[in-house]
Write an enzyme that holds these catalytic residues in place. Structure first.
Site, PDB file in Angstrom:
ATOM      1  N   GLY A  46       0.838  -1.186   0.000  1.00 28.03           N
ATOM      2  CA  GLY A  46       0.000   0.000   0.000  1.00 28.03           C
ATOM      3  C   GLY A  46       0.874   1.237   0.000  1.00 28.03           C
ATOM      4  O   GLY A  46       2.044   1.169   0.408  1.00 28.03           O
ATOM      5  N   GLN A  51       3.145  10.033   1.347  1.00 31.95           N
ATOM      6  CA  GLN A  51       4.438   9.322   1.342  1.00 31.95           C
ATOM      7  C   GLN A  51       5.282   9.650   0.117  1.00 31.95           C
ATOM      8  O   GLN A  51       6.468   9.349   0.085  1.00 31.95           O
ATOM      9  CB  GLN A  51       4.215   7.804   1.386  1.00 31.95           C
ATOM     10  CG  GLN A  51       3.592   7.319   2.684  1.00 31.95           C
ATOM     11  CD  GLN A  51       3.482   5.811   2.683  1.00 31.95           C
ATOM     12  OE1 GLN A  51       2.521   5.269   2.171  1.00 31.95           O
ATOM     13  NE2 GLN A  51       4.472   5.133   3.234  1.00 31.95           N
ATOM     14  N   CYS A  91       6.390   0.143   7.460  1.00 34.67           N
ATOM     15  CA  CYS A  91       5.955   1.261   6.630  1.00 34.67           C
ATOM     16  C   CYS A  91       7.115   1.683   5.740  1.00 34.67           C
ATOM     17  O   CYS A  91       8.245   1.803   6.224  1.00 34.67           O
ATOM     18  CB  CYS A  91       5.512   2.420   7.524  1.00 34.67           C
ATOM     19  SG  CYS A  91       4.963   3.870   6.620  1.00 34.67           S
ATOM     20  N   LEU A  92       6.841   1.922   4.461  1.00 36.22           N
ATOM     21  CA  LEU A  92       7.908   2.347   3.549  1.00 36.22           C
ATOM     22  C   LEU A  92       8.523   3.668   4.003  1.00 36.22           C
ATOM     23  O   LEU A  92       9.660   3.973   3.658  1.00 36.22           O
ATOM     24  CB  LEU A  92       7.372   2.489   2.118  1.00 36.22           C
ATOM     25  CG  LEU A  92       6.949   1.192   1.421  1.00 36.22           C
ATOM     26  CD1 LEU A  92       6.341   1.513   0.063  1.00 36.22           C
ATOM     27  CD2 LEU A  92       8.112   0.227   1.277  1.00 36.22           C
ATOM     28  N   HIS A 133      -4.159   1.268   7.455  1.00 34.46           N
ATOM     29  CA  HIS A 133      -2.819   1.873   7.520  1.00 34.46           C
ATOM     30  C   HIS A 133      -2.715   3.039   6.538  1.00 34.46           C
ATOM     31  O   HIS A 133      -2.217   4.123   6.886  1.00 34.46           O
ATOM     32  CB  HIS A 133      -1.784   0.777   7.206  1.00 34.46           C
ATOM     33  CG  HIS A 133      -0.358   1.224   7.218  1.00 34.46           C
ATOM     34  ND1 HIS A 133       0.579   0.724   8.102  1.00 34.46           N
ATOM     35  CD2 HIS A 133       0.321   2.112   6.431  1.00 34.46           C
ATOM     36  CE1 HIS A 133       1.761   1.298   7.870  1.00 34.46           C
ATOM     37  NE2 HIS A 133       1.631   2.144   6.859  1.00 34.46           N
ATOM     38  N   GLU A 134      -3.212   2.847   5.314  1.00 35.30           N
ATOM     39  CA  GLU A 134      -3.091   3.907   4.295  1.00 35.30           C
ATOM     40  C   GLU A 134      -4.005   5.093   4.597  1.00 35.30           C
ATOM     41  O   GLU A 134      -3.618   6.246   4.420  1.00 35.30           O
ATOM     42  CB  GLU A 134      -3.375   3.352   2.895  1.00 35.30           C
ATOM     43  CG  GLU A 134      -2.461   2.210   2.446  1.00 35.30           C
ATOM     44  CD  GLU A 134      -0.977   2.431   2.727  1.00 35.30           C
ATOM     45  OE1 GLU A 134      -0.510   3.582   2.697  1.00 35.30           O
ATOM     46  OE2 GLU A 134      -0.283   1.437   3.008  1.00 35.30           O
ATOM     47  N   HIS A 137      -2.466   7.347   7.041  1.00 38.52           N
ATOM     48  CA  HIS A 137      -1.486   8.255   6.428  1.00 38.52           C
ATOM     49  C   HIS A 137      -2.155   9.533   5.918  1.00 38.52           C
ATOM     50  O   HIS A 137      -1.585  10.620   5.986  1.00 38.52           O
ATOM     51  CB  HIS A 137      -0.814   7.586   5.222  1.00 38.52           C
ATOM     52  CG  HIS A 137       0.414   6.792   5.544  1.00 38.52           C
ATOM     53  ND1 HIS A 137       1.535   7.347   6.110  1.00 38.52           N
ATOM     54  CD2 HIS A 137       0.713   5.475   5.344  1.00 38.52           C
ATOM     55  CE1 HIS A 137       2.471   6.405   6.248  1.00 38.52           C
ATOM     56  NE2 HIS A 137       1.998   5.263   5.797  1.00 38.52           N
TER      57      HIS A 137
HETATM   58 ZN    ZN Z   1       2.894   3.420   5.796  1.00 35.22          ZN
END
Ligand code: ZN
Length: 172
Positions: A46, A51, A91-92, A133-134, A137
């Site tokens: 995701g 991000q 998380c990226l 999660h997304e 963000h």
């Molecule tokens: Zn993340």
């Protein structure tokens, strides 16, 4: 097309609130395409627009093993939640850190597609967790904000080791 650069913790854009998408045009499509490419290259399941430096309510998810089931969520909103489940997440934007938090087991999410059409889906298992999660963000919330007090101290210790500043959760 080049992938976007990933913004990493404690970049302030990860805490900024996102603007609603009101124009469903080729520019939106191209942002989504580029986000999907970035997610695949980074091997994520995701990715949310902040991000990649874009403060708009846009996220992409693909939890399939083959990476061929892309779902683009524009202006997504969770309208109901049920159950609780432990979720080990990374998380990226916080590379190298993983921990277990608690998430809703099932959710119903309303969103728009790339044409602006209103849709609603029910998600459970990994799909539910990934979408939560997304969407977090998009509201400046990171998975580490859900850590217990004790685990947050361990996270802060990890940050110090990495030479990173603690970024407090945005006031809500
Ligand atoms: Zn993340």
């Amino acid at each position: 097309m080049d992938p976007f650069a990933i913004r990493t913790y404690p970049d302030e854009i990860l805490r900024a609130p996102c603007a609603e998408v009101t124009t469903f045009d080729s520019k939106l499509r191209s942002i989504v395409d580029q986000m999907a490419l970035t997610m695949r290259i980074e091997r994520g399941i995701g990715l949310a627009a902040p991000q990649v430096g874009i403060s708009k309510l846009i996220a992409v998810v693909d939890v399939s093993e083959e990476g061929d089931a892309l779902l683009a969520l524009v202006n997504p909103k969770i309208i109901s939640k049920a159950g609780k489940v432990p979720s080990e997440e990374g998380c990226l934007s916080i590379p190298g850190y993983r921990d277990t938090i608690s998430r809703a087991k099932e959710i119903v999410v309303q969103f728009q597609d790339l044409e602006g059409k209103q849709l609603e889906i029910k998600a459970d298992a990994l799909m539910s967790i990934c979408i939560q999660h997304e969407i977090d963000h998009l509201h400046g919330v990171l998975f580490v904000d859900h850590l217990s007090r004790l685990k947050r101290e361990l996270f802060k210790r990890w940050l110090r080791k990495e030479g990173l500043e603690f970024s407090p959760p945005a006031a809500r």
